[in-house]
Design a protein around this motif. Structure first.
Motif, PDB file in Angstrom:
ATOM      1  N   LYS A  86       3.266   5.728  -8.878  1.00 48.41           N
ATOM      2  CA  LYS A  86       2.037   5.719  -9.678  1.00 48.41           C
ATOM      3  C   LYS A  86       1.429   4.305  -9.692  1.00 48.41           C
ATOM      4  O   LYS A  86       0.219   4.138  -9.572  1.00 48.41           O
ATOM      5  N   ALA A 122       0.050   3.580  -6.284  1.00 45.77           N
ATOM      6  CA  ALA A 122      -1.140   4.400  -5.993  1.00 45.77           C
ATOM      7  C   ALA A 122      -2.392   3.822  -6.638  1.00 45.77           C
ATOM      8  O   ALA A 122      -3.510   4.134  -6.217  1.00 45.77           O
ATOM      9  N   LEU A 138      -4.642   2.421  -4.116  1.00 52.44           N
ATOM     10  CA  LEU A 138      -5.176   3.266  -3.030  1.00 52.44           C
ATOM     11  C   LEU A 138      -6.617   3.670  -3.297  1.00 52.44           C
ATOM     12  O   LEU A 138      -7.072   3.665  -4.449  1.00 52.44           O
ATOM     13  N   SER A 143      -9.273   6.212  -4.153  1.00 58.11           N
ATOM     14  CA  SER A 143      -9.073   7.369  -5.027  1.00 58.11           C
ATOM     15  C   SER A 143     -10.056   8.480  -4.752  1.00 58.11           C
ATOM     16  O   SER A 143     -11.235   8.214  -4.504  1.00 58.11           O
ATOM     17  N   ASP A 153      -3.137   6.859   3.007  1.00 58.55           N
ATOM     18  CA  ASP A 153      -2.787   7.562   1.765  1.00 58.55           C
ATOM     19  C   ASP A 153      -3.930   7.415   0.773  1.00 58.55           C
ATOM     20  O   ASP A 153      -4.520   6.331   0.653  1.00 58.55           O
ATOM     21  N   ALA A 174      -5.149   8.343  -3.441  1.00 53.84           N
ATOM     22  CA  ALA A 174      -4.678   8.780  -4.760  1.00 53.84           C
ATOM     23  C   ALA A 174      -5.559   9.938  -5.222  1.00 53.84           C
ATOM     24  O   ALA A 174      -6.774   9.913  -5.041  1.00 53.84           O
ATOM     25  N   THR A 212      -0.462  11.847  -4.546  1.00 49.49           N
ATOM     26  CA  THR A 212      -1.102  11.152  -3.426  1.00 49.49           C
ATOM     27  C   THR A 212      -1.136  12.111  -2.244  1.00 49.49           C
ATOM     28  O   THR A 212      -0.388  13.094  -2.214  1.00 49.49           O
TER      29      THR A 212
END
Ligand code: PPS
Length: 571
Positions: A23, A26, A29, A31, A98, A100, A111
């Motif tokens: 979390k 992420a 990342l 989103s 990747d 989120a 993710t």
């Protein structure tokens, strides 16, 4: 040992400690803010409800599901579970990246590694999955008018379940239900899928189904997203709780399923079967016109009444759950009981009673009697609470038409007449007023007009929900946007579309604000009717002509319409 259907099913969640770490990571990342439908899909992906899916479909799986109802490896899976996004968002991403996945408050639920990105052929998807590329189908309408243009696919890693504050104790993951059945010693479980309140016939039918299968019963209502216009799930759950008491003790339980339905009839039935198998059930009730979306734009049913049962039967072994087909239950007055219609030998000698869904809605709307043989008093009381007679409900009158057609004038006259009658607060959301107060930064591009109308729709839906009368009077040139507003408002009350059908020639002749002249000279761009489109409403509740008709008379026509719909008491 317990049977296979009750063994734990695999989920996509990581362990608690890994989730905390993930979390945090992420947070850096890119989103994606999930839509309400994607949140439902993600929940069932992560908790195993959509097993064997491991994420949003890849392009290969998507193509295969659309065309053959199977994943690329041949596994039966009828519904494309896709992550639709905007072109602008998709362009930012690299394959292998990747992202989120956040809920609407910004909480990171999981993710996804983006392995695929493609522009789907939506018309093809609509025809294959829903049987027709027809916007009258709610999922086709969603596909074309709500879903993003680009699909992303890839495996999902689950961090946490979406948070629900309502009926928490009634929500179970597949593993929680499997564990419950193990604990209760339930080996055979019949699941009943529903998106409607239950009445006596449903109670009889489900109880009989369980008895026939010598199984226990799971009432498994959908509380995620159902058909626009359905009774809200808060009301339904209170109704279900009342009905639960009517079953013999310890035979039946209820759990809420956060599924976003697609109303895809036959394919949906197969999908529902797979989902219930994942929840540990052994039997599944499939009714007449299961998950049917209603009529198509030609006024015909999208699917045959038994198409869903036929498709289910064809794939029953593969789905891994037994179908219990729905019996059409009717009330036999002389014997004071429900019986399956096709088992009544003396049809001509007895009185057979039934109340259709439409008739029930009419009776609720008009505050008429709903007999005890039809429903349980507790259920009727709940329904009456949220569906007071129409004359006490909020509603929206939505005028649409060209600039200068007379919308504002008629709307003002209507407002005054309604205020004179009293009883409910009235708000006028006139095009010009809204543009001054709510939408002052917007211009007249399609995007801005849509935003403007959606804002009006949002305010009107809040007014309607709280029992007031909203009168809207924008141009609202796009049919799809008007439909979206209608759907939003109809959750809470009536939506009366009034097309002020003054011709363009007449509006231009009047040219009250001098805008048409400027538009013709090219000094105002994107002017509706001159250099911008206007979709004429096909089926408005009312169409008023203003040429040679007084404003007062136009407003009176609306009043008469409202009276005929039972929204205001007769004068
Ligand atoms: S929309 O399309 O529904 O968002 O339009 P709306 O908010 O009703 O605003 C329409 C009023 O803005 C003036 N105006 C224009 N109308 C149409 N096209 C263009 N390009 C334009 N530019 C300004 C016009 O006075 C409209 O007012 P009404 O009351 O409809 O005559």
């Amino acid at each position: 040992m317990y049977p296979q259907n009750l063994a734990p099913i695999s989920e996509l969640f990581v362990s608690y400690d890994s989730a905390q770490k993930l979390k945090q990571e992420a947070g850096d990342l890119v989103s994606h803010d999930l839509t309400p439908r994607q949140i439902c899909d993600l929940e069932l992906l992560m908790n195993g409800g959509f097993s064997p899916l491991k994420g949003f479909l890849s392009e290969e799986d998507y193509t295969s599901v659309v065309d053959t109802m199977r994943l690329a490896d041949g596994t039966l899976w009828p519904m494309p579970i896709t992550l639709d996004v905007s072109e602008a968002f998709a362009e930012k991403l690299e394959i292998g990246q990747d992202i989120a996945l956040r809920d609407q408050e910004g909480v990171i639920l999981g993710t996804m590694t983006v392995t695929d990105r493609w522009v789907p052929n939506k018309a093809h998807e609509a025809a294959q999955v829903f049987g027709a590329d027809d916007d009258a189908h709610p999922a086709v309408n969603y596909l074309h008018n709500t879903a993003g243009k680009v699909y992303l696919g890839g495996p999902v890693t689950g961090i946490q379940q979406p948070v629900h504050y309502d009926f928490r104790g009634r929500r179970d993951t597949p593993n929680e239900l499997r564990a419950l059945f193990r604990k209760l010693g339930w080996r055979k479980v019949v699941a009943f899928q529903t998106r409607n309140p239950l009445h006596r016939a449903h109670q009889e039918l489900t109880f009989r189904a369980a008895k026939e299968a010598q199984a226990n019963l799971l009432i498994h209502p959908v509380v995620g997203m159902t058909k626009p216009g359905d009774v809200d799930h808060f009301t339904r759950v209170r109704c279900y709780e009342a009905v639960l008491d009517k079953y013999p003790q310890a035979t039946t339980t209820m759990s809420l399923l956060n599924l976003a339905m697609r109303m895809a009839g036959p394919r949906e039935a197969v999908w529902h079967g797979l989902i219930r198998k994942n929840h540990g059930c052994t039997h599944f009730i499939v009714g007449r016109d299961h998950a049917g979306p209603g009529k198509n734009s030609a006024g015909e049913d999208f699917y045959g009444p038994y198409d869903a049962q036929d498709l289910f039967r064809e794939h029953e072994a593969e789905i891994g759950i037994e179908m219990v087909d729905f019996k059409h239950m009717v009330y036999v007055q002389e014997r004071a009981q429900y019986e399956p219609m096709d088992e009544i030998a003396d049809k001509d000698d007895v009185t057979i009673l039934n109340i259709s869904g439409t008739e029930l809605r009419r009776r609720l709307a008009e505050g008429l009697d709903i007999p005890e043989w039809f429903s349980f008093p507790e259920v009727v009381t709940e329904l009456r609470k949220t569906r007071p007679p129409r004359s006490q409900q909020g509603f929206t009158v939505f005028f649409t038409g060209f600039s200068g057609s007379g919308k504002s004038t008629i709307a003002n006259a209507l407002m005054v007449k309604l205020m004179e009658m009293g009883g409910r607060p009235v708000t006028l959301l006139d095009g010009d007023i809204v543009r001054k107060n709510l939408s002052s930064e917007l211009g007249f591009s399609k995007e801005h007009r849509d935003l403007n109308i959606r804002r009006i729709g949002y305010v009107a839906s809040e007014i309607t929900k709280n029992g007031g009368i909203a009168i809207c009077a924008p141009i609202a040139p796009y049919a799809t946007t008007r439909r979206a507003v209608r759907e939003e408002i109809e959750q809470f009350g009536a939506f009366i579309e009034v097309h002020v059908a003054t011709s363009l020639e007449e509006c231009e002749r009047r040219d009250r604000k001098g805008l048409y002249k400027l538009a013709r000279e090219g000094k105002i761009k994107e002017f509706t009717g001159i250099s911008d489109p206007y979709d004429v409403p096909e089926h408005p509740e009312l169409r008023v002509e203003t040429e040679n008709v007084e404003v007062d008379n136009c407003a009176h026509q609306v009043i008469l319409k409202l009276e005929s719909l039972g929204l205001i008491a007769g004068q």
